[in-house]
Design a protein around this motif. Structure first.
Motif, PDB file in Angstrom:
ATOM      1  N   THR B 355       0.847  -1.305   0.205  1.00 35.55           N
ATOM      2  CA  THR B 355       0.119   0.002   0.032  1.00 35.55           C
ATOM      3  C   THR B 355       0.774   1.374   0.032  1.00 35.55           C
ATOM      4  N   LEU B 356       0.170   2.352  -0.395  1.00 34.52           N
ATOM      5  CA  LEU B 356       0.827   3.687  -0.317  1.00 34.52           C
ATOM      6  C   LEU B 356       0.245   4.644   0.756  1.00 34.52           C
ATOM      7  N   ARG B 357       1.153   5.280   1.566  1.00 35.78           N
ATOM      8  CA  ARG B 357       0.730   6.248   2.577  1.00 35.78           C
ATOM      9  C   ARG B 357       0.422   7.500   1.757  1.00 35.78           C
ATOM     10  N   SER B 358       1.376   8.001   0.786  1.00 38.44           N
ATOM     11  CA  SER B 358       1.229   9.109  -0.010  1.00 38.44           C
ATOM     12  C   SER B 358       1.642   8.745  -1.221  1.00 38.44           C
ATOM     13  N   ALA B 359       1.588   9.570  -2.388  1.00 36.91           N
ATOM     14  CA  ALA B 359       1.686   9.432  -3.768  1.00 36.91           C
ATOM     15  C   ALA B 359       3.346   9.421  -3.955  1.00 36.91           C
ATOM     16  N   GLU B 360       4.016   9.966  -3.020  1.00 41.34           N
ATOM     17  CA  GLU B 360       5.454   9.993  -3.109  1.00 41.34           C
ATOM     18  C   GLU B 360       6.001   8.753  -2.593  1.00 41.34           C
ATOM     19  N   ASP B 361       5.366   7.708  -1.952  1.00 41.06           N
ATOM     20  CA  ASP B 361       6.049   6.684  -1.636  1.00 41.06           C
ATOM     21  C   ASP B 361       6.148   5.471  -2.565  1.00 41.06           C
ATOM     22  N   TRP B 362       5.556   5.976  -3.736  1.00 43.92           N
ATOM     23  CA  TRP B 362       5.514   4.851  -4.880  1.00 43.92           C
ATOM     24  C   TRP B 362       7.084   4.200  -5.234  1.00 43.92           C
ATOM     25  N   ILE B 377       8.643 -13.787  -4.183  1.00 45.24           N
ATOM     26  CA  ILE B 377       7.358 -13.556  -3.748  1.00 45.24           C
ATOM     27  C   ILE B 377       6.452 -12.348  -4.553  1.00 45.24           C
ATOM     28  N   SER B 378       5.566 -13.064  -5.194  1.00 45.91           N
ATOM     29  CA  SER B 378       4.934 -11.940  -6.219  1.00 45.91           C
ATOM     30  C   SER B 378       4.337 -10.752  -5.442  1.00 45.91           C
ATOM     31  N   ALA B 379       4.608  -9.593  -5.989  1.00 41.92           N
ATOM     32  CA  ALA B 379       4.171  -8.675  -5.245  1.00 41.92           C
ATOM     33  C   ALA B 379       3.749  -7.223  -6.384  1.00 41.92           C
ATOM     34  N   GLU B 380       2.804  -6.578  -5.680  1.00 35.69           N
ATOM     35  CA  GLU B 380       2.206  -5.520  -6.774  1.00 35.69           C
ATOM     36  C   GLU B 380       1.987  -4.344  -5.710  1.00 35.69           C
ATOM     37  N   VAL B 381       2.352  -3.101  -6.540  1.00 33.10           N
ATOM     38  CA  VAL B 381       2.290  -1.881  -5.603  1.00 33.10           C
ATOM     39  C   VAL B 381       1.016  -1.027  -5.862  1.00 33.10           C
ATOM     40  N   ALA B 382       0.482  -0.379  -4.998  1.00 33.03           N
ATOM     41  CA  ALA B 382      -0.734   0.227  -5.087  1.00 33.03           C
ATOM     42  C   ALA B 382      -0.369   1.484  -6.314  1.00 33.03           C
ATOM     43  N   LEU B 383      -1.232   1.952  -7.019  1.00 33.31           N
ATOM     44  CA  LEU B 383      -1.079   2.965  -8.097  1.00 33.31           C
ATOM     45  C   LEU B 383      -1.361   4.298  -7.437  1.00 33.31           C
ATOM     46  N   SER B 384      -2.186   4.420  -6.487  1.00 34.07           N
ATOM     47  CA  SER B 384      -2.282   5.858  -5.948  1.00 34.07           C
ATOM     48  C   SER B 384      -2.558   5.613  -4.485  1.00 34.07           C
ATOM     49  N   THR B 406       3.752   0.458   5.561  1.00 40.24           N
ATOM     50  CA  THR B 406       4.768   1.083   6.113  1.00 40.24           C
ATOM     51  C   THR B 406       4.471   2.242   6.773  1.00 40.24           C
ATOM     52  N   ASP B 407       4.916   2.377   8.118  1.00 37.04           N
ATOM     53  CA  ASP B 407       4.565   3.659   8.738  1.00 37.04           C
ATOM     54  C   ASP B 407       5.646   4.740   8.431  1.00 37.04           C
ATOM     55  N   ASP B 408       5.235   5.936   9.075  1.00 37.89           N
ATOM     56  CA  ASP B 408       6.100   7.237   8.922  1.00 37.89           C
ATOM     57  C   ASP B 408       7.548   6.872   9.362  1.00 37.89           C
ATOM     58  N   ASP B 409       7.578   6.077  10.429  1.00 43.97           N
ATOM     59  CA  ASP B 409       9.036   5.866  10.912  1.00 43.97           C
ATOM     60  C   ASP B 409       9.711   4.509  10.301  1.00 43.97           C
ATOM     61  N   GLY B 410       9.184   4.107   8.700  1.00 45.78           N
ATOM     62  CA  GLY B 410       9.861   3.126   8.198  1.00 45.78           C
ATOM     63  C   GLY B 410       9.570   1.715   8.731  1.00 45.78           C
ATOM     64  N   ARG B 411       8.476   1.600   9.814  1.00 38.78           N
ATOM     65  CA  ARG B 411       8.235   0.194  10.511  1.00 38.78           C
ATOM     66  C   ARG B 411       7.138  -0.306   9.269  1.00 38.78           C
TER      67      ARG B 411
END
Lengths: 448, 448
Positions: B355-362, B377-384, B406-411
Motif C-alpha cells: 500500500t501507499l501512504r502518500s503518492a510520493e511513496d511509490w 514472492i509475487s508483489a504488486e504496488v498500489a498505483l495511488s 509502512t509507517d512514517d518511521d519506516g516500520r
C-alpha cells in the motif's frame, strides 16, 4: 536449425531447441508473475470484423473456414487467425469487463499467424509475449514505468546478452512538430519512422515533398530525431531546439519521458536510452513508445516494442486505456539458435538413466527410478538389457548426465557420463548437483 | 464460466479459471518430465493432404487461407488447422527422424480445432495433452505399460478426483472374434464400441443384421464385452468362453493385457480395470486400447484415451510403431469449473499488495516489492494513495492474501486479509506460508 521447414514460414523446433524455448518462456512467465501479472489466453480465431477494425494489415490475415460448409455456414461470422495478441486482448477486455478487476495486469504468450512472404527471421507462425496494464477510464503514467521496468527485467533474465530499450514519447514528438509548425503529426511520424531504413537525407526530402515542410522544418525534425541520451539531458536539448516556445503537449511529453528515464535508470541501470528518433508508425500510440535493440543482432530490428494507447478498447462511452510491450519470442529465439549462441545441454528432461542387468530387472529398475522421481529427479529406465556400453551410449546420445547401475548384491552406483566418475549411491538419498536437475541453457558468446 | 462464449464453441477463461488451467498444465508437465518425456510443439497448420490421409474426419477440418491470394497462392499447399496432436506428431517424426533419438518419448500439450457442432462440453478449440513413445522399427510392449502408468500418475496428480483406466487389447478382441468365427473384426469392433450408447440388445441385433453373425456368435461377443475384472482374472473368463480353442493372436492379447494389469495394479493400485468392452472404433490401434472414466462425470465419456499402433508413421520401408494416450484437457477442465468443483483461491499471482501512504511513496514501495520479488514472492504496488480501506478492498477483490503497510518511521507491517491478523515484518526476511506462495487450487467435493 539447419533443417528446412517442411512448410515455408512455419518453424518447428527439435527437442533440444524446444528445451531452450521452454526455458525462455518459463523465465518470462516467472518475471511477469512475480510482478503480479495474470496469465491469459484468447482463442486463436477472431471474427474478420474484429481484425479489420484497425484496417491496415488485412493483407496478412489468414481466413479460417470449415471445409464442409452446411446450412449453419451462412449464419456464422467469417473467422480468421489472430495476427497479434493486442487486438484479441482488447476484444476480451470489452467482452469480460464486468468480470475483470481494473487496473488489470495480464501477460499473454501465444502464437500468432501472418501470411507474410517468408524470409530470414520472418515467420508465418510465431510466438509473442505481451504484457499490458489496462485501466477503466484512467490509467496513471506509473503504469508506463511499471511496464518498461518489468519488461527490461524479463529481457535481463533471458540468456540473450545486452539490449537497449529505446524510449520516446508521442506527446513529445507531436508537441515538437506542432511547435515547429508541422500539423500533420501522424504523417511526419510515419516518415521519421523510416529513418534507419532510408537515412536522414531521404527522410528530409520526403518531409518536404509529401508534407510541404520547409527545409528548416525538415532539418528541425531531423535534429530532434538525432537526440539520444542515456539520462534526462534530452529535455535540455529539445528545449534548445524550440527555444521559449514550449507547448503544454510538448511539456507533458518531456515530463513523462524524464520520469520514465529516471525510473529506468534507477531500477534497471544501463538498459534504457531516450531515443527521440523512435516514432512507431502506428496510429494508436498516444504517449510512451518503446523499441528494443539486441546488441549484436541489430538485423532483427526491434525485439520488444509497444507503448501507451489511450484507447486500447472502448465499450459505449467506457474507454479502456492501456500500456503494453510485446516480445517477438520466435524471431529472437530462432536467431540465437541459428547462430549457435544458445543451446540446451541435453535433448530430454531426464537426469538419470537406469540401466538393466537382465530383462527381468525392469520392474526393480522402475522402483529405483520411482524413488528418484518422487524427489523431483527425472529418470528413465532402459527398455532392454543390452550391453552396458550400448545402454550408456543411449544416455549419452541424449545428453543424459547420469547412468545408474545395480549389481547382483543390490548395491547401487551412479556414473557421471561426462567425467566418467562413478560412485556408490542410494535411490532414496542420491541427488544430482542442482545445475544438472534441469537441462542447462548454454550461451556461447565466442560464436559472436 | 456462467458467461456465454462470444463465439460459439470457443471457450475463453477468466483469470481465475486460467490459473486453474495453468495448475493442471504445470502438473501434467511435471509428471511427464520426471518420467523423461520431452516437450514438443508442432505448427498449428498441416497440409490438407496430411490431414486427409486417415480419411474419416474431413468434415470437421478448418481450412486456412490467406485472404489476399496472389501469384504465390497457386504454388502453395492447401492448409488446415490440426484436429489432434497425433497426425502432426506422426508427420514430425517422419520429417525429423534423422534428428531424433529412438525410442523417442514426447509430450505435447496444444490446442486443436474441430468444426463440430458446438454443444455442452464440446468445443471447436480445445487443448489436448498427449504422451507417446515411438520406436524405429520395433517398440517393446513395456512401453505400453510405461505410457499407462505415467498417464495414471498424471491423472492422480490432478485435482479431479477418482478415475478408472479401462484397458483392453485389440489382439485379444480380434483373436477372440476370429476364434468364434467372425472374421470382419474391424466391423465387429465398430459395433461393439457402441455398447454403452445403444445397449447390448441393439449391438447383438446389429452384429446379426450387418455382419451375418449367428445369435450364438452375437451372444459370445456380448459375453466377452461384459467381462470386467480389477485383476488378471479376466483371462480365465475369456478361456472359459472359447474353451481349448485359443489362437496365437488371442493368447498374445491375453498375455499383454495380463502384464499390463499386473503392472498397473503394482504401480498405480486401484486405478485400472480390464474392461473387454473397450473397442475404440478407430482402425489404427493394434494392441493395447485404453479409455478413462472420471467418477461422477461419466457424461464426459472418456477423458483420456489411446493405445498401441504398430504404424504411427512410416517413411519408405521404415516403420515407426507407437503407443500413446491423450487427455482432453479443456473438456475435463470446463466440466469441473462449470460444476464449481474446481476453483483458484485468487485471480492474480500476487501474494502481497504494497500500500501507499502518500503518492510520493511509490518508489519506496516498489523497493519493498522488489525485495519480496527477489525471493520469489509475487508483489504488486498500489498505483495511488487512496484511503487504506480502498487499497485493502483492491487486494481483497483479487484474492491477494497479504497487504503491506509502512509507517512514517519506516516500520513495516503485513496483514493477512483473510484473518485480519497484522504483524511486524521485514521486506528482506518475511515470507508467506508456503501454501500462499501460489494460488491454491481448491476442489470442493461437497458440490458433487
Amino acid at each position: 536449425m539447419a533443417r528446412n521447414a517442411s512448410l515455408s514460414g512455419y518453424l518447428e523446433f527439435l527437442p533440444t531447441e524446444r528445451l531452450t524455448e521452454l526455458h525462455v518462456l518459463d523465465t518470462l512467465r516467472h518475471v511477469f508473475e512475480i510482478h503480479g501479472f495474470s496469465s491469459l489466453e484468447t482463442r486463436a480465431v477472431e471474427t474478420m470484423d474484429t481484425l479489420l477494425q484497425k484496417g491496415e494489415i488485412d493483407k496478412e490475415i489468414y481466413a479460417v473456414s470449415r471445409i464442409h460448409q452446411d446450412e449453419r455456414a451462412g449464419k456464422e461470422a467469417k473467422l480468421a487467425l489472430r495476427f497479434d495478441n493486442t487486438v484479441p486482448f482488447a476484444r476480451y477486455v470489452t467482452e469480460n469487463a464486468g468480470h475483470l478487476a481494473f487496473p488489470f495486469r495480464r501477460y499473454q504468450i501465444q502464437k500468432v499467424w501472418r501470411g507474410e512472404r517468408p524470409q530470414a527471421g520472418r515467420f508465418r507462425e510465431f510466438s509473442q509475449a505481451d504484457i499490458d496494464i489496462v485501466g477503466d477510464g484512467a490509467l496513471p503514467f506509473r503504469c508506463d514505468v511499471e511496464i518498461a521496468v518489468v519488461m527490461a527485467r524479463a529481457l535481463e533474465a533471458l540468456p540473450i546478452g545486452d539490449f537497449t530499450l529505446r524510449v520516446n514519447n508521442r506527446k513529445l514528438s507531436e508537441g515538437f512538430y506542432r511547435t515547429i509548425g508541422i500539423n500533420d503529426t501522424a504523417a511526419v511520424l510515419r516518415i521519421v519512422d523510416k529513418l534507419e531504413k532510408i537515412g536522414p537525407d531521404r527522410v528530409a526530402q520526403e518531409l518536404i515533398d509529401t508534407l510541404g515542410a520547409s527545409p528548416r522544418q525538415a532539418q528541425s525534425a531531423l535534429d530532434l530525431a538525432q537526440i539520444r541520451t542515456v539520462d534526462g539531458s534530452f529535455a535540455a536539448k529539445v528545449r534548445e531546439l524550440v527555444g521559449e516556445d514550449v507547448t503544454a503537449l510538448l511539456n507533458e511529453g518531456l515530463t513523462e519521458l524524464s520520469e520514465l528515464m529516471s525510473e529506468l535508470n534507477a531500477r534497471v541501470p544501463g538498459r534504457a536510452v531516450a531515443d527521440l528518433s523512435i516514432a512507431r508508425g502506428l496510429d494508436y500510440y498516444t504517449g510512451t513508445v518503446i523499441e528494443t535493440t539486441l546488441h549484436g543482432h541489430e538485423e532483427l530490428g526491434s525485439v520488444c516494442s509497444g507503448g501507451r494507447y489511450e484507447s486500447l478498447a472502448s465499450k459505449g462511452k467506457r474507454v479502456f486505456p492501456g500500456v503494453g510491450l510485446s516480445i517477438g519470442v520466435t524471431r529472437l529465439l530462432s536467431a540465437l539458435l541459428n547462430s549457435g549462441e544458445l543451446a540446451a545441454s541435453r535433448s530430454v528432461p531426464t537426469v538419470v538413466y537406469v540401466t538393466l542387468r537382465s530383462a527381468e530387472d525392469w520392474g526393480a529398475a522402475q522402483d529405483i527410478a520411482d524413488k528418484l522421481r518422487s524427489r523431483g529427479i527425472s529418470a528413465e529406465v532402459a527398455l532392454s538389457a543390452e550391453k552396458f556400453g550400448k545402454q550408456i551410449k543411449y544416455a549419452d546420445r541424449r545428453g543424459i548426465p547420469f547412468v545408474w547401475f545395480t549389481d547382483d548384491d543390490g548395491r547401487h552406483e551412479v556414473k557421471d557420463i561426462r567425467s566418467g566418475e562413478q560412485s556408490e549411491a542410494h535411490p532414496s538419498h542420491w541427488a544430482p548437483p542442482a545445475e544438472d536437475l534441469n537441462p542447462q541453457i548454454i550461451r556461447k558468446t565466442e560464436n559472436l
